[in-house]
Structures are given as C-alpha cells and as structure tokens.
Design a protein around this motif. Structure first.
Motif: not given
Length: 150
Positions: A86-113
């Motif tokens: 359960r702990y490993k699964e929760r850590q994977r979910q947190l890592e996936e959420e961080k990865r999504r946020q970084k992708i969203a950040m990168w996309e917004s930076m590419q668009e100039g926002k």
C-alpha cells in the motif's frame, strides 16, 4: 548389683551409641556427597524443572506451541507485506502526480504563461473537485485597535 553397674558407668550406654551413630551418619553422608554431589544436584534440578514446567517433556505440546508461533509470525509478515505494498502504491501515485504537475508547468512555460499561476489553478481544480459543496468566502472581521482612545 548397685546403680553404677546398671548402665551409669564408663561402658557404652544409650548416649554413647547415639553419638557414634551420628558420627557414622555424618561420615557416610559426607563421603556420599563428595563422591556423587554433582549428580545429586543435577537430579534435584531436573526434578524441580519437571515440577515447574510440566509441559517440558511433552513433545506434542511443544510442537503445537511452535506451530502456533510460526503461524502467528506468518500472519504478521503478511500484514507487513500488505502495508508495504500500500505504501509503494501511494508513493507511485504521488510520483505520478508530481510528474503531471511538471508536465503542466513545462507546457505552460512553452506557451509563455506563468507556470505558478497555472499550478494554483490546478490546485484549485483539485480542491474544488474534492469538495462538491460551494463555499461562500467569508469576509474578515474588522479588527479593533489594541488601545481605545488616546
């Protein structure tokens, strides 16, 4: 016969035999203990332990106790493994959420926002999705001055 001949004289009397018997007993016990003392002590300890732990010499009870102990250890290990999963699964979910946020950040930076503003919007969307009730913002109460007058 006078009273001196009846046993009160220097001959062996009942008191003399008692002392001799006592000395013989002490000598016999002393030699027995000096020869077999350790064996007697070990036998006494064995008898004491058998009285103290009556299940000590019953192999069925010992085997059942060991099996119960092994089963309890197995259950505890399985619970620990489940918690780790359960702990490993929760850590994977947190890592996936961080990865999504970084992708969203990168996309917004590419668009100039501004990526910080985008993150705030994403967090608000997550919070609003978590709570379905519409919350009315409260106004802050007016602050009174610490000192009145003067």
């Amino acid at each position: 016969m006078d009273e001196g001949d009846a046993g009160g004289g220097p001959g062996p009397g009942p008191g003399a035999l008692g002392r001799g018997g006592l000395e013989f007993l002490q000598h016999t016990a002393g030699s027995l203990l000096s020869s077999y003392g350790w064996y007697i002590l070990l036998a006494a300890v064995a008898v004491y332990l058998c009285k103290l732990f009556p299940n000590l010499l019953e192999p069925d009870v010992v085997v059942r106790r060991q099996e119960a102990l092994a089963a309890a250890r197995l259950r505890m290990q399985e619970e620990l493994n489940a918690q780790a999963e359960r702990y490993k699964e929760r850590q994977r979910q947190l890592e996936e959420e961080k990865r999504r946020q970084k992708i969203a950040m990168w996309e917004s930076m590419q668009e100039g926002k501004s990526y910080k503003g985008n993150l705030k919007l994403n967090q608000q969307e997550v919070e609003s999705g978590a709570s379905t009730s519409s919350a009315v913002p409260r106004s802050k109460p007016t602050k009174r001055p610490l000192r009145e007058g003067g």
